[in-house]
Write an enzyme that holds these catalytic residues in place. Structure first.
Site, mmCIF file in Angstrom:
data_model
loop_
_atom_site.group_PDB
_atom_site.id
_atom_site.type_symbol
_atom_site.label_atom_id
_atom_site.label_comp_id
_atom_site.label_asym_id
_atom_site.label_seq_id
_atom_site.Cartn_x
_atom_site.Cartn_y
_atom_site.Cartn_z
ATOM 1 N N GLU A 1 10.803 -4.935 3.679
ATOM 2 C CA GLU A 1 10.788 -6.357 3.347
ATOM 3 C C GLU A 1 10.325 -6.579 1.907
ATOM 4 O OE1 GLU A 1 9.603 -4.973 6.059
ATOM 5 O OE2 GLU A 1 9.858 -6.256 7.829
ATOM 6 N N GLU B 1 -3.339 -5.571 15.866
ATOM 7 C CA GLU B 1 -2.822 -4.308 15.323
ATOM 8 C C GLU B 1 -3.903 -3.220 15.402
ATOM 9 O OE1 GLU B 1 -1.416 -3.735 11.105
ATOM 10 O OE2 GLU B 1 0.547 -3.926 12.010
ATOM 11 N N LYS C 1 0.838 -1.196 0.000
ATOM 12 C CA LYS C 1 0.000 0.000 0.000
ATOM 13 C C LYS C 1 0.878 1.254 0.000
ATOM 14 C CE LYS C 1 -2.852 2.330 3.331
ATOM 15 N NZ LYS C 1 -3.751 2.203 4.466
ATOM 16 N N HIS D 1 -4.008 -31.511 20.452
ATOM 17 C CA HIS D 1 -2.849 -32.332 20.808
ATOM 18 C C HIS D 1 -1.632 -31.461 21.093
ATOM 19 C CE1 HIS D 1 -5.129 -35.893 19.616
ATOM 20 N NE2 HIS D 1 -5.657 -35.069 18.724
ATOM 21 N N GLY E 1 -4.200 -1.845 5.795
ATOM 22 C CA GLY E 1 -3.596 -3.079 5.288
ATOM 23 C C GLY E 1 -4.326 -4.317 5.764
ATOM 24 N N ARG E 2 -4.634 -4.366 7.056
ATOM 25 C CA ARG E 2 -5.269 -5.568 7.603
ATOM 26 C C ARG E 2 -6.746 -5.683 7.228
ATOM 27 N NH1 ARG E 2 -3.525 -1.850 10.981
ATOM 28 N NH2 ARG E 2 -4.903 -0.778 12.436
ATOM 29 N N LYS F 1 11.093 -0.534 13.434
ATOM 30 C CA LYS F 1 11.578 -0.291 12.066
ATOM 31 C C LYS F 1 12.683 0.761 12.080
ATOM 32 C CE LYS F 1 7.102 -0.919 9.778
ATOM 33 N NZ LYS F 1 6.062 -0.253 8.992
HETATM 34 O O1 LIG Z 1 1.250 -2.733 2.342
HETATM 35 P P1 LIG Z 1 2.422 -2.091 2.990
HETATM 36 O O2 LIG Z 1 2.376 -0.588 2.913
HETATM 37 O O3 LIG Z 1 3.702 -2.627 2.397
HETATM 38 O O4 LIG Z 1 2.406 -2.432 4.514
HETATM 39 C C1 LIG Z 1 2.562 -3.712 5.012
HETATM 40 C C2 LIG Z 1 2.335 -3.794 6.514
HETATM 41 O O5 LIG Z 1 3.391 -3.206 7.209
HETATM 42 C C3 LIG Z 1 3.189 -2.237 8.213
HETATM 43 O O6 LIG Z 1 4.323 -2.220 9.038
HETATM 44 C C4 LIG Z 1 1.975 -2.415 9.066
HETATM 45 O O7 LIG Z 1 2.262 -2.919 10.346
HETATM 46 C C5 LIG Z 1 0.914 -3.261 8.457
HETATM 47 O O8 LIG Z 1 -0.323 -2.771 8.868
HETATM 48 C C6 LIG Z 1 0.988 -3.280 6.942
HETATM 49 O O9 LIG Z 1 -0.037 -4.097 6.464
#
Ligand SMILES: O=P(O)(O)OC[C@H]1O[C@H](O)[C@H](O)[C@@H](O)[C@@H]1O
Length: 526
Positions: free
Chosen positions: A218, A356, A212, A387, A269-270, A502
């Site tokens: 990453e 989150e 987004k 289990h 995002g979530r 981060k």
């Molecule tokens: O979709 P992006 O901008 O790459 O974000 C990816 C993710 O990283 C962030 O650190 C947030 O903790 C998430 O809420 C998000 O979904």
């Protein structure tokens, strides 16, 4: 007029503490228990019911929770949200994920754009692209069909879509709707990308870069990883990559992609599985019609979440019972236990969705709150979990409320009868047994073998896990988390708590460290 107030300032919240507690073991025993199981059920959507018989509630508790839901104006706040109010105060944003699957209220215009029309336009573009890939009209450099889709993304750009893909993979295969295999690369651990790349045929793979913000370390690292692999295979990366991002992100206008599809800042995002973030990979994997059914299920659950009657609104009731368990009964965690292998990654998605969103100690105005908020969420599919960690759930010193999910029918339908029952019956027998075991317990003179009972659970019961029920299930939890955030007066739609780590990681990589961070850097050979 909407009032945003802290939970502990509400009269109905104060009253809730004085409501007589339910003795669950007693309530769930004998005829009374049987009646509860029959009556304490609310339909979420067609083919999906939320049963709360084994929760520590009765009509008096539910009435008190209804009063709190009213006083906290939960359904009104939902209405304000889907009509386009700035609900995400921390980031000064609207919250529009519901619009990706339907128009619940007024037309929402933001930045001069009709937002529903924008999301539908993106869906149509994705559908067109996916259809062309499936038809062999969009092909690789050698003119051959793509067979595999690989999503590169993390957090909300990974967990939801991955969980949804896994949930429908076998269903699609069974129903002749499986178009392309999907793989996911999320972790910056090089072993993640390397293992996926080793397992696929890169020449016939489309990579969906999903971010987004377009700035996530990453994801950008993994994009370079994949581009390297494509280059080493003598392939043109730009013919193998599509992007899903927001129009304002650095990725949006790049020529590096075969196509770009958009979401926007109004979709967290979530909460993005029903936007282009889930849309691209799911439409490529199963076809746009399956994705449309998934959205239909989500839209139906959203609609039912608008009901003001807590007894007819499963998401609201689930949310309120959760608040009661967390704030009045003092339980610290909630386990999500799907008795469905297809939902193997659903608890992982809910961990992000819930924790989150509501793992916060300041209210929506940035002021500290004096009450507990979101619980710890964890889970695994049953019967595997039985289990593993159920020992603690049955006899541990903490009581952990449980959320079971079960389906009457399996997805594939292949089954075997052993000792007069099918595997599906064995699966369902186990979930029924667990609910009663947790609620009622069993006394034994040997304390080690004694079960206290009184351990609450709910169950969502479905006919079968298909795109519609999956969409409804997803939306149910999104709406539950939203309602709980409203009760606690939180902003459930930002995530400042993920930033500090981060920033420090960047400092480590730039070798700008001292003290403990410096020593850890040395220990880890950075
Ligand atoms: O979709 P992006 O901008 O790459 O974000 C990816 C993710 O990283 C962030 O650190 C947030 O903790 C998430 O809420 C998000 O979904």
């Amino acid at each position: 007029m909407i009032n945003w107030k802290n939970t502990d300032t509400l009269a109905s919240y104060q009253e809730l503490a004085n409501v007589k507690r339910v003795n669950l073991a007693e309530a769930m025993s004998g005829e009374q228990g049987a009646e509860r199981v029959k009556n304490y059920s609310v339909s979420m959507t067609e083919g999906l019911d939320y049963n709360y018989a084994a929760k520590e509630v009765d009509d008096t508790v539910i009435d008190a929770l209804a009063k709190l839901a009213d006083e906290a104006q939960l359904v009104d706040k939902f209405e304000a949200l889907y009509n386009g109010e700035v609900i995400n105060t921390g980031e000064n944003r609207l919250v529009l994920h519901h619009l990706t699957r339907g128009q619940l209220g007024d037309k929402v215009v933001a930045d001069g754009v009709d937002k529903r029309a924008f999301y539908v336009e993106q869906q149509e573009k994705i559908a067109d692209f996916a259809n062309k890939v499936h038809a062999g009209e969009i092909v690789n450099g050698a003119g051959e069909k793509f067979t595999t889709v690989v999503q590169i993304g993390i957090g909300g750009s990974d967990l939801g879509p991955r969980a949804m893909y896994l949930a429908l993979e076998n269903w699609a295969k069974k129903n002749g709707l499986f178009k392309m295999e999907a793989k996911f690369i999320s972790n910056v651990d090089p072993d993640d990308a390397a293992a996926v790349l080793n397992a696929i045929d890169v020449a016939h793979s489309i990579f969906v870069l999903v971010s987004k913000s377009g700035t996530t370390l990453e994801t950008l690292t993994n994009e370079s990883f994949v581009k390297d692999a494509l280059k080493n295979a003598g392939l043109d990366a730009s013919k193998h990559m599509i992007a899903v991002t927001s129009e304002t992100s650095p990725l949006a206008k790049s020529d590096d992609y075969l196509a770009a599809f958009f979401m926007d800042d109004y979709i967290g995002g979530r909460y993005s599985s029903t936007s282009a973030v889930g849309g691209a990979v799911l439409s490529l994997a199963f076809g746009p019609e399956v994705f449309a059914q998934f959205l239909e299920g989500a839209a139906a659950a959203d609609k039912s979440a608008t009901n003001k009657d807590v007894r007819k609104n499963a998401a609201l009731l689930d949310a309120m019972i959760g608040v009661y368990e967390r704030n009045i009964l003092g339980y610290p965690a909630t386990a999500v236990l799907p008795y469905s292998q297809a939902l193997s990654r659903f608890p992982a998605h809910l961990q992000q969705l819930d924790m989150e969103s509501n793992g916060k100690s300041v209210n929506r105005f940035g002021e500290p709150v004096d009450y507990v908020t979101g619980p710890v969420i964890f889970g695994e599919p049953g019967t595997n979990g039985q289990h593993s960690f159920y020992q603690l759930l049955h006899q541990g010193t903490d009581i952990v409320p449980l959320q079971f999910i079960g389906f009457k029918n399996s997805q594939i339908g292949t089954d075997v009868v052993i000792q007069d029952s099918t595997s599906q019956q064995k699966l369902c027998a186990n979930v029924a047994a667990q609910i009663v075991a947790f609620a009622c317990g069993k006394s034994d003179e040997n304390r080690n073998k004694n079960f206290e009972g009184g351990r609450p659970s709910s169950i969502i019961i479905g006919e079968k896990l298909d795109p519609k029920t999956l969409g409804a299930l997803l939306a149910h939890y999104e709406n539950k988390v939203m309602f709980q955030g409203f009760v606690w007066n939180l902003n459930s739609f930002d995530q400042e708590g993920v930033q500090l780590g981060k920033v420090l990681a960047k400092r480590v990589l730039a070798h700008e460290t001292d003290g403990a961070l410096k020593v850890f850097s040395d220990l880890l050979n950075i």
